[in-house]
Write a protein that holds these residues in place. Sequence first.
Motif, PDB file in Angstrom:
ATOM      1  N   ALA A 159      13.474  -3.468  -9.832  1.00 16.81           N
ATOM      2  CA  ALA A 159      13.047  -4.613 -10.626  1.00 16.81           C
ATOM      3  C   ALA A 159      11.554  -4.919 -10.468  1.00 16.81           C
ATOM      4  N   PHE A 160      10.904  -4.287  -9.483  1.00 17.99           N
ATOM      5  CA  PHE A 160       9.478  -4.555  -9.290  1.00 17.99           C
ATOM      6  C   PHE A 160       8.686  -3.924 -10.440  1.00 17.99           C
ATOM      7  N   PRO A 161       7.800  -4.695 -11.092  1.00 19.15           N
ATOM      8  CA  PRO A 161       7.067  -4.167 -12.265  1.00 19.15           C
ATOM      9  C   PRO A 161       6.204  -2.961 -11.920  1.00 19.15           C
ATOM     10  N   MET A 162       6.392  -1.899 -12.637  1.00 20.57           N
ATOM     11  CA  MET A 162       5.615  -0.692 -12.415  1.00 20.57           C
ATOM     12  C   MET A 162       4.147  -0.918 -12.761  1.00 20.57           C
ATOM     13  N   GLU A 163       3.875  -1.840 -13.677  1.00 22.88           N
ATOM     14  CA  GLU A 163       2.500  -2.109 -14.090  1.00 22.88           C
ATOM     15  C   GLU A 163       1.654  -2.623 -12.923  1.00 22.88           C
ATOM     16  N   VAL A 164       2.274  -3.401 -12.037  1.00 23.88           N
ATOM     17  CA  VAL A 164       1.545  -3.932 -10.881  1.00 23.88           C
ATOM     18  C   VAL A 164       1.097  -2.796  -9.976  1.00 23.88           C
ATOM     19  N   GLU A 165       1.974  -1.844  -9.754  1.00 23.62           N
ATOM     20  CA  GLU A 165       1.621  -0.703  -8.919  1.00 23.62           C
ATOM     21  C   GLU A 165       0.533   0.141  -9.580  1.00 23.62           C
ATOM     22  N   SER A 167      -1.744  -0.842 -11.625  1.00 24.75           N
ATOM     23  CA  SER A 167      -3.006  -1.572 -11.521  1.00 24.75           C
ATOM     24  C   SER A 167      -3.630  -1.385 -10.147  1.00 24.75           C
ATOM     25  N   SER A 168      -2.778  -1.389  -9.139  1.00 24.91           N
ATOM     26  CA  SER A 168      -3.274  -1.185  -7.779  1.00 24.91           C
ATOM     27  C   SER A 168      -3.825   0.220  -7.605  1.00 24.91           C
ATOM     28  N   TRP A 169      -3.185   1.198  -8.213  1.00 29.67           N
ATOM     29  CA  TRP A 169      -3.679   2.576  -8.114  1.00 29.67           C
ATOM     30  C   TRP A 169      -5.015   2.732  -8.828  1.00 29.67           C
ATOM     31  N   ILE A 170      -5.158   2.075  -9.977  1.00 28.38           N
ATOM     32  CA  ILE A 170      -6.424   2.145 -10.726  1.00 28.38           C
ATOM     33  C   ILE A 170      -7.563   1.547  -9.899  1.00 28.38           C
ATOM     34  N   ASP A 171      -7.234   0.505  -9.104  1.00 30.12           N
ATOM     35  CA  ASP A 171      -8.257  -0.130  -8.267  1.00 30.12           C
ATOM     36  C   ASP A 171      -8.590   0.686  -7.029  1.00 30.12           C
ATOM     37  N   GLY A 172      -7.959   1.838  -6.884  1.00 28.49           N
ATOM     38  CA  GLY A 172      -8.299   2.736  -5.784  1.00 28.49           C
ATOM     39  C   GLY A 172      -7.341   2.708  -4.617  1.00 28.49           C
ATOM     40  N   SER A 173      -6.287   1.942  -4.717  1.00 31.01           N
ATOM     41  CA  SER A 173      -5.324   1.876  -3.614  1.00 31.01           C
ATOM     42  C   SER A 173      -4.412   3.103  -3.642  1.00 31.01           C
ATOM     43  N   SER A 174      -4.071   3.610  -2.470  1.00 28.60           N
ATOM     44  CA  SER A 174      -3.157   4.743  -2.390  1.00 28.60           C
ATOM     45  C   SER A 174      -1.722   4.262  -2.615  1.00 28.60           C
ATOM     46  N   LYS A 175      -0.824   5.200  -2.888  1.00 27.80           N
ATOM     47  CA  LYS A 175       0.575   4.837  -3.105  1.00 27.80           C
ATOM     48  C   LYS A 175       1.191   4.222  -1.851  1.00 27.80           C
ATOM     49  N   PHE A 176       0.817   4.762  -0.694  1.00 28.57           N
ATOM     50  CA  PHE A 176       1.352   4.232   0.556  1.00 28.57           C
ATOM     51  C   PHE A 176       0.875   2.802   0.792  1.00 28.57           C
ATOM     52  N   ARG A 177      -0.410   2.568   0.549  1.00 29.55           N
ATOM     53  CA  ARG A 177      -0.943   1.219   0.747  1.00 29.55           C
ATOM     54  C   ARG A 177      -0.351   0.244  -0.263  1.00 29.55           C
ATOM     55  N   THR A 178      -0.156   0.679  -1.478  1.00 31.54           N
ATOM     56  CA  THR A 178       0.469  -0.179  -2.492  1.00 31.54           C
ATOM     57  C   THR A 178       1.885  -0.555  -2.066  1.00 31.54           C
ATOM     58  N   PHE A 179       2.596   0.425  -1.538  1.00 28.12           N
ATOM     59  CA  PHE A 179       3.967   0.182  -1.091  1.00 28.12           C
ATOM     60  C   PHE A 179       4.018  -0.820   0.058  1.00 28.12           C
ATOM     61  N   THR A 180       3.124  -0.656   1.042  1.00 30.57           N
ATOM     62  CA  THR A 180       3.170  -1.497   2.238  1.00 30.57           C
ATOM     63  C   THR A 180       2.541  -2.882   2.024  1.00 30.57           C
ATOM     64  N   SER A 181       1.514  -2.968   1.189  1.00 27.02           N
ATOM     65  CA  SER A 181       0.787  -4.232   1.057  1.00 27.02           C
ATOM     66  C   SER A 181       1.188  -5.058  -0.161  1.00 27.02           C
ATOM     67  N   ILE A 182       1.856  -4.445  -1.138  1.00 34.80           N
ATOM     68  CA  ILE A 182       2.228  -5.177  -2.355  1.00 34.80           C
ATOM     69  C   ILE A 182       3.743  -5.207  -2.557  1.00 34.80           C
ATOM     70  N   VAL A 183       4.369  -4.041  -2.535  1.00 29.35           N
ATOM     71  CA  VAL A 183       5.800  -3.971  -2.845  1.00 29.35           C
ATOM     72  C   VAL A 183       6.644  -4.603  -1.747  1.00 29.35           C
ATOM     73  N   LEU A 184       6.381  -4.249  -0.497  1.00 31.22           N
ATOM     74  CA  LEU A 184       7.210  -4.755   0.603  1.00 31.22           C
ATOM     75  C   LEU A 184       7.115  -6.282   0.777  1.00 31.22           C
ATOM     76  N   PRO A 185       5.912  -6.892   0.736  1.00 27.80           N
ATOM     77  CA  PRO A 185       5.867  -8.359   0.873  1.00 27.80           C
ATOM     78  C   PRO A 185       6.656  -9.092  -0.213  1.00 27.80           C
ATOM     79  N   VAL A 186       6.624  -8.594  -1.433  1.00 24.35           N
ATOM     80  CA  VAL A 186       7.375  -9.227  -2.513  1.00 24.35           C
ATOM     81  C   VAL A 186       8.885  -9.080  -2.290  1.00 24.35           C
ATOM     82  N   SER A 187       9.267  -7.996  -1.646  1.00 26.01           N
ATOM     83  CA  SER A 187      10.691  -7.713  -1.410  1.00 26.01           C
ATOM     84  C   SER A 187      11.182  -8.265  -0.082  1.00 26.01           C
ATOM     85  N   LEU A 188      10.435  -9.195   0.515  1.00 25.08           N
ATOM     86  CA  LEU A 188      10.776  -9.707   1.842  1.00 25.08           C
ATOM     87  C   LEU A 188      12.187 -10.310   1.927  1.00 25.08           C
ATOM     88  N   PRO A 189      12.654 -11.102   0.938  1.00 28.27           N
ATOM     89  CA  PRO A 189      14.031 -11.628   1.041  1.00 28.27           C
ATOM     90  C   PRO A 189      15.082 -10.532   1.174  1.00 28.27           C
TER      91      PRO A 189
END
Length: 271
Positions: A159-165, A167-189
């Motif tokens: 359910a996490f929007p692929m567009e957010v990821e 956007s993070s990749w376009i800004d230079g973030s790696s897939k691993f960093r996107t996963f740990t710093s964006i996807v995981l915090p949102v999925s905390l519950p």
Amino acid sequence: MRIKWLPSLLFGVLTLLALLVFTFPFIWMLLASFKTQVQIFSTTQMFVFKPTLKNYIVVFQQNDYVRFLWNSFLVGLGSTVASLLLGLPAAYAIARYRLHAFATVALIAKIIPGITYLVPWYILFSKFHLIDTVTVLIISHMVIGLPLIMWIMIPFFEAFPMEVEESSWIDGSSKFRTFTSIVLPVSLPGIITSSLLAFIFSWNNFMFSLILSGEKTKTLPIAVFNFISASSINWGGLMAVACIIIMPVLIMAMLTQKYVVSGLAAGAVKG
């Protein structure tokens, strides 16, 4: 004329009755842990009795239940952390790349009765001299926690929007960093919910610990047998140990109740 408060009253009464039915065994267990053997079997002293701490004194002074408690905590924490380290990336990969066949394999591993694993495990771990070690208990308990964490987290990642990821990749973030710093915090519950459930299943596990543990790594569910003999059962001590087993996970559940409810609800909607 319709009585408007009648449905609310009936709902309240039914809720109270259901709550009483489900909580009565726990109330009886808690009261019995403060009773003598005679008081437990006395129908006149079910709720009115002179409490005693003898059962808890026996648990901690005559038996090494502090060590058993530590073993259960160490195994539960270790198996949960290891399941998270493997399960979160696996669930993310399954969700993003539609690898649902792997999710089915994990589910089958969870569905297969645990006793099926015990004989080959015992033979294999005996060869590596791992019987009666914390390592073997953590590995065996991951069979419960890993599929559970994966199946709870897959709907969150889908359910996490692929567009957010992107956007993070376009800004230079790696897939691993996107996963740990964006996807995981949102999925905390979902992470808290799956972690708590995995820990509880590990904490209460009896069968794996019965076969693969020994005197050094005996956990609380196995240590309960100290109060059971061929001729008698020390019900007071048994109920005291049961309360000790339940209290840590009950406290954890109360502290994380908000996250668990929101995580289960969100997972159900997203799934």
